[in-house]
Motif scaffolding. Structure first.
Motif, PDB file in Angstrom:
ATOM      1  N   ASN A  75       0.726  -1.103  -0.207  1.00 55.80           N
ATOM      2  CA  ASN A  75       0.089  -0.085  -0.186  1.00 55.80           C
ATOM      3  C   ASN A  75       0.813   1.471   0.020  1.00 55.80           C
ATOM      4  O   ASN A  75       1.941   1.176   0.403  1.00 55.80           O
ATOM      5  N   PRO A  97     -10.472   2.139  -0.770  1.00 56.68           N
ATOM      6  CA  PRO A  97      -9.022   1.965  -1.514  1.00 56.68           C
ATOM      7  C   PRO A  97      -8.305   3.244  -1.734  1.00 56.68           C
ATOM      8  O   PRO A  97      -7.116   3.170  -2.072  1.00 56.68           O
ATOM      9  N   ASP A 120      -4.533   1.580  -1.648  1.00 60.90           N
ATOM     10  CA  ASP A 120      -4.491   0.532  -1.554  1.00 60.90           C
ATOM     11  C   ASP A 120      -3.968  -0.506  -2.665  1.00 60.90           C
ATOM     12  O   ASP A 120      -4.017  -0.280  -3.667  1.00 60.90           O
TER      13      ASP A 120
END
Length: 186
Positions: A75, A97, A120
């Motif tokens: 990430n 996300p 993400d």
């Protein structure tokens, strides 16, 4: 309260702003981020490659950020080299996300500034990367907002401000005064 996450911090800069990027790196270290998780990515100077500013950041994201993201497989946070961060970004839970943690203002149809944006990794690779391959060059904050609207994003208060700097888009010095979007505002 620390939220454990396996993430990296990618600071966007170019050769003239390397000292500013080093300050952002030091800022992150003082907030508790390990130096091994911070990468300064030297993009392009629009004057040297003959592109407008928005295309320059797009090209840097394409040519330099994406390879680093794919290499690290974590990430990641995108940061700009004139950013001042006031809280460890890892303290904030991520429910979508994309989590926009640093900006100047959030208007109905636009977000000014992509100073600190979380992505993400798996979602980026599976959903955003295919989208990016068909995307036209644009301002980085517009591009990120477009992805956020399509795939889901969180945005509330900004935990960043920007250091005064010359904006090639505005053609003047840009300052970021306290405003209602800053999380420490009364």
């Amino acid at each position: 309260k620390f939220i454990m996450e396996d993430s990296i911090f990618l600071i966007q800069t170019y050769w003239r702003d390397l000292p500013k990027a080093e300050l952002v790196k030091r800022n992150l270290i003082l907030l508790g981020i390990e130096e091994r998780d911070i990468f300064i990515i030297e993009g392009y100077d629009h004057k040297e490659i003959g592109k407008i500013v928005s295309h320059t950041l797009y090209k840097a994201f394409k040519d330099k950020f994406i390879p680093k993201i794919l290499e690290q497989k974590k990430n990641f946070y995108y940061l700009e080299s004139n950013t001042i961060i006031y809280e460890n970004p890892r303290y904030f839970p991520k429910y979508k996300p994309i989590h926009w943690l640093g900006f100047i203002k959030h208007m109905k149809h636009y977000i000014v500034g992509a100073h600190l944006v979380y992505f993400d990794y798996k979602f980026f690779v599976n959903n955003i990367l295919p989208e990016f391959k068909t995307q036209y060059p644009s301002h980085i904050d517009r591009m990120f907002r477009r992805w956020g609207l399509k795939f889901g994003m969180e945005i509330d208060k900004s935990i960043t401000q920007i250091a005064p700097h010359y904006s090639y888009n505005l053609k003047k010095v840009r300052e970021n005064k306290m405003n209602k979007y800053f999380y420490l505002s009364p």
